[in-house]
Every structure is written in C-alpha cells, then in structure tokens.
Design a protein around this motif. Structure first.
Motif, PDB file in Angstrom:
ATOM      1  N   GLY A   8      15.861  45.205  44.696  1.00 18.79           N
ATOM      2  CA  GLY A   8      16.859  45.605  45.666  1.00 18.79           C
ATOM      3  C   GLY A   8      16.953  47.123  45.623  1.00 18.79           C
ATOM      4  N   ALA A   9      18.173  47.637  45.583  1.00 21.24           N
ATOM      5  CA  ALA A   9      18.359  49.082  45.473  1.00 21.24           C
ATOM      6  C   ALA A   9      18.280  49.561  44.022  1.00 21.24           C
ATOM      7  CB  ALA A   9      19.701  49.488  46.077  1.00 21.24           C
ATOM      8  N   ALA A  10      18.413  48.640  43.071  1.00 20.37           N
ATOM      9  CA  ALA A  10      18.389  49.018  41.654  1.00 20.37           C
ATOM     10  C   ALA A  10      17.000  49.499  41.263  1.00 20.37           C
ATOM     11  CB  ALA A  10      18.810  47.836  40.793  1.00 20.37           C
ATOM     12  N   ARG A  11      16.947  50.505  40.386  1.00 18.86           N
ATOM     13  CA  ARG A  11      15.694  51.158  40.025  1.00 18.86           C
ATOM     14  C   ARG A  11      15.596  51.283  38.509  1.00 18.86           C
ATOM     15  NH1 ARG A  11      14.999  55.925  43.698  1.00 18.86           N
ATOM     16  NH2 ARG A  11      15.308  57.275  41.897  1.00 18.86           N
ATOM     17  N   THR A  12      14.368  51.255  38.019  1.00 16.41           N
ATOM     18  CA  THR A  12      14.103  51.599  36.633  1.00 16.41           C
ATOM     19  C   THR A  12      12.948  52.594  36.615  1.00 16.41           C
ATOM     20  OG1 THR A  12      13.641  50.756  34.408  1.00 16.41           O
ATOM     21  CG2 THR A  12      12.516  49.658  36.215  1.00 16.41           C
ATOM     22  N   GLY A  13      13.042  53.567  35.720  1.00 20.64           N
ATOM     23  CA  GLY A  13      12.038  54.613  35.720  1.00 20.64           C
ATOM     24  C   GLY A  13      11.922  55.314  34.391  1.00 20.64           C
ATOM     25  N   ARG A  14      11.198  56.425  34.418  1.00 23.04           N
ATOM     26  CA  ARG A  14      10.916  57.190  33.199  1.00 23.04           C
ATOM     27  C   ARG A  14      10.980  58.669  33.564  1.00 23.04           C
ATOM     28  NH1 ARG A  14       6.284  55.326  32.527  1.00 23.04           N
ATOM     29  NH2 ARG A  14       6.734  53.659  31.043  1.00 23.04           N
ATOM     30  N   LEU A  15      11.855  59.415  32.887  1.00 25.54           N
ATOM     31  CA  LEU A  15      12.008  60.846  33.103  1.00 25.54           C
ATOM     32  C   LEU A  15      11.456  61.576  31.884  1.00 25.54           C
ATOM     33  CD1 LEU A  15      13.170  63.137  34.881  1.00 25.54           C
ATOM     34  CD2 LEU A  15      15.331  62.851  33.662  1.00 25.54           C
ATOM     35  N   THR A  16      10.443  62.394  32.085  1.00 27.09           N
ATOM     36  CA  THR A  16       9.791  63.092  30.974  1.00 27.09           C
ATOM     37  C   THR A  16      10.354  64.502  30.852  1.00 27.09           C
ATOM     38  OG1 THR A  16       7.771  61.811  31.305  1.00 27.09           O
ATOM     39  CG2 THR A  16       7.587  63.841  30.022  1.00 27.09           C
ATOM     40  N   THR A  17      10.886  64.806  29.668  1.00 24.61           N
ATOM     41  CA  THR A  17      11.470  66.122  29.391  1.00 24.61           C
ATOM     42  C   THR A  17      10.695  66.790  28.255  1.00 24.61           C
ATOM     43  OG1 THR A  17      13.011  65.635  27.574  1.00 24.61           O
ATOM     44  CG2 THR A  17      13.671  64.927  29.785  1.00 24.61           C
ATOM     45  N   PRO A  18      10.917  68.091  28.019  1.00 33.18           N
ATOM     46  CA  PRO A  18      10.240  68.754  26.908  1.00 33.18           C
ATOM     47  C   PRO A  18      10.558  68.167  25.537  1.00 33.18           C
ATOM     48  CG  PRO A  18      11.060  70.380  28.467  1.00 33.18           C
ATOM     49  CD  PRO A  18      11.623  69.058  28.891  1.00 33.18           C
ATOM     50  N   HIS A  19      11.687  67.453  25.428  1.00 33.70           N
ATOM     51  CA  HIS A  19      12.065  66.888  24.136  1.00 33.70           C
ATOM     52  C   HIS A  19      11.935  65.367  24.083  1.00 33.70           C
ATOM     53  CE1 HIS A  19      13.915  70.896  23.708  1.00 33.70           C
ATOM     54  NE2 HIS A  19      13.749  70.691  22.420  1.00 33.70           N
ATOM     55  N   GLY A  20      11.255  64.778  25.057  1.00 38.86           N
ATOM     56  CA  GLY A  20      11.037  63.339  24.991  1.00 38.86           C
ATOM     57  C   GLY A  20      11.262  62.658  26.327  1.00 38.86           C
ATOM     58  N   VAL A  21      11.054  61.350  26.312  1.00 38.38           N
ATOM     59  CA  VAL A  21      11.142  60.529  27.524  1.00 38.38           C
ATOM     60  C   VAL A  21      12.501  59.841  27.586  1.00 38.38           C
ATOM     61  CG1 VAL A  21      10.186  58.499  28.698  1.00 38.38           C
ATOM     62  CG2 VAL A  21       8.658  60.187  27.650  1.00 38.38           C
ATOM     63  N   VAL A  22      13.067  59.813  28.781  1.00 36.83           N
ATOM     64  CA  VAL A  22      14.334  59.133  29.038  1.00 36.83           C
ATOM     65  C   VAL A  22      14.051  57.914  29.895  1.00 36.83           C
ATOM     66  CG1 VAL A  22      16.630  59.328  30.047  1.00 36.83           C
ATOM     67  CG2 VAL A  22      15.575  61.329  28.936  1.00 36.83           C
ATOM     68  N   ARG A  23      14.423  56.747  29.389  1.00 32.04           N
ATOM     69  CA  ARG A  23      14.297  55.514  30.157  1.00 32.04           C
ATOM     70  C   ARG A  23      15.525  55.368  31.056  1.00 32.04           C
ATOM     71  NH1 ARG A  23      14.032  52.006  24.846  1.00 32.04           N
ATOM     72  NH2 ARG A  23      15.643  53.591  24.413  1.00 32.04           N
ATOM     73  N   THR A  24      15.282  55.033  32.330  1.00 31.44           N
ATOM     74  CA  THR A  24      16.401  54.883  33.259  1.00 31.44           C
ATOM     75  C   THR A  24      16.447  53.462  33.814  1.00 31.44           C
ATOM     76  OG1 THR A  24      15.111  55.596  35.202  1.00 31.44           O
ATOM     77  CG2 THR A  24      16.216  57.308  33.909  1.00 31.44           C
ATOM     78  N   PRO A  25      17.665  52.999  34.158  1.00 37.62           N
ATOM     79  CA  PRO A  25      18.956  53.662  34.074  1.00 37.62           C
ATOM     80  C   PRO A  25      19.312  54.055  32.642  1.00 37.62           C
ATOM     81  CG  PRO A  25      19.125  51.742  35.495  1.00 37.62           C
ATOM     82  CD  PRO A  25      17.799  51.663  34.816  1.00 37.62           C
ATOM     83  N   ALA A  26      19.995  55.195  32.520  1.00 41.63           N
ATOM     84  CA  ALA A  26      20.342  55.756  31.218  1.00 41.63           C
ATOM     85  C   ALA A  26      21.799  56.167  31.193  1.00 41.63           C
ATOM     86  CB  ALA A  26      19.457  56.967  30.916  1.00 41.63           C
ATOM     87  N   PHE A  27      22.440  55.894  30.060  1.00 37.95           N
ATOM     88  CA  PHE A  27      23.787  56.422  29.819  1.00 37.95           C
ATOM     89  C   PHE A  27      23.685  57.536  28.791  1.00 37.95           C
ATOM     90  CE2 PHE A  27      27.653  56.755  27.311  1.00 37.95           C
ATOM     91  CZ  PHE A  27      28.559  57.052  28.311  1.00 37.95           C
ATOM     92  N   MET A  28      24.256  58.695  29.120  1.00 34.64           N
ATOM     93  CA  MET A  28      24.212  59.852  28.234  1.00 34.64           C
ATOM     94  C   MET A  28      25.537  59.986  27.492  1.00 34.64           C
ATOM     95  SD  MET A  28      22.340  62.650  30.734  1.00 34.64           S
ATOM     96  CE  MET A  28      23.417  62.370  32.143  1.00 34.64           C
ATOM     97  N   PRO A  29      25.579  59.720  26.186  1.00 37.85           N
ATOM     98  CA  PRO A  29      26.807  59.987  25.430  1.00 37.85           C
ATOM     99  C   PRO A  29      27.143  61.468  25.500  1.00 37.85           C
ATOM    100  CG  PRO A  29      25.319  58.591  24.162  1.00 37.85           C
ATOM    101  CD  PRO A  29      24.544  59.102  25.346  1.00 37.85           C
ATOM    102  N   VAL A  30      28.438  61.770  25.505  1.00 40.84           N
ATOM    103  CA  VAL A  30      28.900  63.137  25.724  1.00 40.84           C
ATOM    104  C   VAL A  30      29.251  63.805  24.397  1.00 40.84           C
ATOM    105  CG1 VAL A  30      30.638  64.573  26.843  1.00 40.84           C
ATOM    106  CG2 VAL A  30      29.743  62.541  28.019  1.00 40.84           C
ATOM    107  N   GLY A  31      28.461  64.827  24.048  1.00 43.60           N
ATOM    108  CA  GLY A  31      28.752  65.661  22.890  1.00 43.60           C
ATOM    109  C   GLY A  31      29.253  67.000  23.377  1.00 43.60           C
ATOM    110  N   THR A  32      30.462  67.022  23.860  1.00 43.78           N
ATOM    111  CA  THR A  32      31.012  68.145  24.619  1.00 43.78           C
ATOM    112  C   THR A  32      30.746  69.492  23.966  1.00 43.78           C
ATOM    113  OG1 THR A  32      32.747  66.739  25.509  1.00 43.78           O
ATOM    114  CG2 THR A  32      33.128  69.103  25.590  1.00 43.78           C
ATOM    115  N   ALA A  33      31.166  69.646  22.714  1.00 44.63           N
ATOM    116  CA  ALA A  33      31.070  70.934  22.026  1.00 44.63           C
ATOM    117  C   ALA A  33      29.956  70.931  20.994  1.00 44.63           C
ATOM    118  CB  ALA A  33      32.403  71.282  21.377  1.00 44.63           C
ATOM    119  N   GLY A  34      28.903  70.168  21.268  1.00 47.21           N
ATOM    120  CA  GLY A  34      27.789  70.097  20.332  1.00 47.21           C
ATOM    121  C   GLY A  34      27.996  69.073  19.241  1.00 47.21           C
ATOM    122  N   ALA A  35      28.938  68.159  19.445  1.00 46.77           N
ATOM    123  CA  ALA A  35      29.185  67.095  18.471  1.00 46.77           C
ATOM    124  C   ALA A  35      29.683  65.863  19.214  1.00 46.77           C
ATOM    125  CB  ALA A  35      30.212  67.533  17.432  1.00 46.77           C
TER     126      ALA A  35
END
Length: 377
Positions: A14-41
C-alpha cells in the motif's frame, strides 16, 4: 545540481514503505524510530541499552548542544558521536523548534532568529548559516534546515509568513551545506500548519530547491490527531518517492503506525523516555500506568512475551513501588522498556511490510491496544 540519494526503497505495501538509508556512520533500516538524546545523552538510559534495543539512529539537538557544552568544543573533542560514544548514525534537528518553545525574548527577522538562552540569559543569534555550521561541527550524519515552527491553532497569515520564511531559509541552508563531505545529508522541512494549500506550496518549494530527504514539521504541536494525519496525507504524496520522509516530533505508537500507513519512514519523540520517567509503560497491550494503586500487589511482569529482559523480569508491583517511591531505578527501567517497545514496533512494522501484511498487522496491533490488558490497567 543533482542531490545524491542515499536511500534505497526496498519494498512497499500500500502506501507503507520499508527501506535502507546509508549514512557515514552506518545503515538505518526504515521505518525507523530515533530515540532523542537532546543534550548528548539519553535520559535514564545508557547508550548500550539504546543499541541493544535495536535503534539504528538517534537524535541530538542543535539548540541545547550549541548552548552547552558548545559546538566548537564538541568538534575539538572529535564530534558528537565520539563525544557521546554512540558512534552510530545521528540526526540533529536545527534548533528552530526549541528556540520557539524555550527561548526567552525571541525575535524573528529575515536574517535570523535572536533569543536569550534559557540557561543563562545570554543573547544569541541563530541564522540558517549558523544552524548548518553548528550541525557540521557536531558531525551529525543528517542535518536539518532551520525553519520557523508555528504552534497550532494559528492565524493563516502567520502560518503563511512562517512557511515562506522557512522556504527562504531552506535555500540558505542548502548553500551553507554545499561544502559538507560526501555521504552527509541535509533534509528540508515542509511547513504550512493545518492549511492544505500551504503544505502543498511548501513541499513543492522544497522539491524545487532539492534535498537529500524531506521532513514534515509543525505537527504534534497541539492539533488533534486527525488534523495531523490529514496534513501528512496532503504533503507526503507530493514528496519524491525515492527520498526518505521524516515526521518530526511524533509520537505515540498509534501515531507512528498510522503515519507509516501514510508513507512516513522516520520518527523521533521524547515520549518513551519522558513518559517512562513519569511511570507510564508502553506495551503490546497499550500504555500501562504504573502509578495506579491496582498494581501494588500484582506479581506479573509487564509483558511476559517481550524480548526485552526488563519487561519480562520485574513485577508490576515492584515497578509500582519504584515509581511511587520516586526511585531513579524506576525511571531507568521504564525508559529502557519503552525504548525497546518502540524499536520492537518498528521491527515488526518492517517485517510486515516486507511480506505484504502491513494492513493485517496494523489492524491486529490496534485491536490489541484497544482490548488492552484489562485486568492490569
């Protein structure tokens, strides 16, 4: 100039998607949830728990990090990944939302937003160029354009003014990002509040500029869920299908499930850790409030079927005791349990899309939340 694409769309259902985002520090599998380390923690968690829970990418905040300890200091210490020991993919937001929500005596003009620090009252100017400079000093894999976020409800005139300003700032951010090394990414942010035609204009304007990925911002800022979903439905179909789509600041498990159904790939929110610190656990049964007295004598774990040890090991009675006693351990345990649940939800969503069963998974998951763990809630 063509903007390189680092996103691979693996499959759709359907409209739902799965993918792979390649960054300099590794691969991100999507859909992805990013935990928030606001001030570096990560509040209440060690980085190893974030890794073990299955997170591919985390979020840091430009506003907080530029104020303390300072972007130049972090750069001198090797960048944000080395500074924190995360060493994986990291996205930094531009700081625009925090300026609007936290800063005192802020003033927005064409050049920049000026404000006083919520820490010490120091006068600071944040321009699109400085926002990119700070993010490059931090060394994040994905930087965000500086934008102006308007809380809803708001007058259409104010929404349109902020949207047009954000588009002009987007152009300046892209120019400032041109010297970034290969592989690093800049995302544009669709604004436009709850006005469909302004969302359309913002999305098309960003496409004309050209970015590595596109975020939908200015939602989860006070509007009902149905408005949020309607704005996703307005903006997402306009965005390039081959680029990642990021819904900023969202949200609850239900919000994310419904947004995935509307083709969103990436999410972030403080909710898992913030709610954990206040005694709320996210589970396959829906949220469970451990502050409630009904849990005081309950020997059962939160979820005996969970693949996260703490959710299977500690009794609800003990978690209730920790929360009511304001013990730090309670906040730590519930925060890690919540982060693990969010990652499990993303993993299960990716698996369901891959085999063409996302809609069945969505309905089954919603039914479980609605049915709940009646005896324990």
């Amino acid at each position: 100039m063509t903007v390189p694409n680092h996103f691979e769309l693996i499959g759709t259902d359907g409209a739902a998607r799965t993918g792979r985002l390649t960054t300099p520090h590794g691969v991100v599998r999507t859909p992805a949830f990013m935990p928030v380390g606001t001030a570096g923690a990560m509040k209440g968690l060690h980085w190893r728990e974030v890794r073990d829970a299955g997170a591919d990418i985390v979020l840091g905040n430009t506003y907080h990090l530029m104020l303390r300890p300072g972007a130049e200091r972090i750069a001198a210490l090797g960048g944000l990944q080395r500074f924190t020991t995360w060493n994986g993919p990291m996205l930094t937001d531009s700081g625009g939302f925090q300026v609007m929500s936290l800063a005192q005596l802020r003033k927005v003009n064409e050049q920049a937003v000026t404000f006083r620090s919520h820490i010490d009252g120091a006068a600071i100017e944040l321009s699109p160029e400085r926002a990119i400079e700070v993010q490059r000093l931090l060394g994040s894999d994905i930087a965000m354009q500086l934008d102006e976020c308007v809380r809803l409800p708001a007058d259409r005139a104010d929404i349109e003014r902020a949207m047009q300003l954000s588009l002009r700032w987007a152009e300046r951010c892209k120019r400032a990002f041109e010297t970034a090394p290969d592989g690093y990414m800049l995302f544009g942010i669709v604004q436009g509040g709850d006005v469909p035609e302004l969302r359309h204009a913002s999305a098309q304007g960003l496409i004309d500029i050209g970015f590595h990925g596109y975020a939908i911002g200015g939602l989860a800022v006070g509007e009902p869920q149905d408005v949020m979903l309607a704005m996703i439905e307005e903006a997402a179909p306009i965005l390039p299908a081959e680029r990642p789509r990021y819904l900023m600041g969202v949200g609850t498990p239900e919000d994310m499930l419904e947004a995935v159904a509307r083709s969103i790939d990436m999410f972030d929110c403080v909710m898992p850790t913030r709610n954990g610190r206040h005694g709320l656990a996210f589970t396959q049964y829906g949220p469970i409030n451990l502050r409630n007295a009904k849990h005081a004598d309950d020997p059962r774990p939160l979820d005996e079927e969970s693949d996260w040890p703490s959710a299977r090991t500690y009794s609800r009675a003990y978690l209730h005791h920790l929360v009511r006693s304001s013990e730090t351990l309670g906040a730590m345990l519930l925060s890690e349990i919540n982060i693990a649940y969010y990652q499990r939800l993303m993993r299960d969503i990716r698996a369901a899309i891959a085999v063409g069963q996302f809609e069945e998974f969505r309905l089954r998951t919603r039914a479980a939340w609605e049915r709940g763990d009646i005896a324990a809630r």
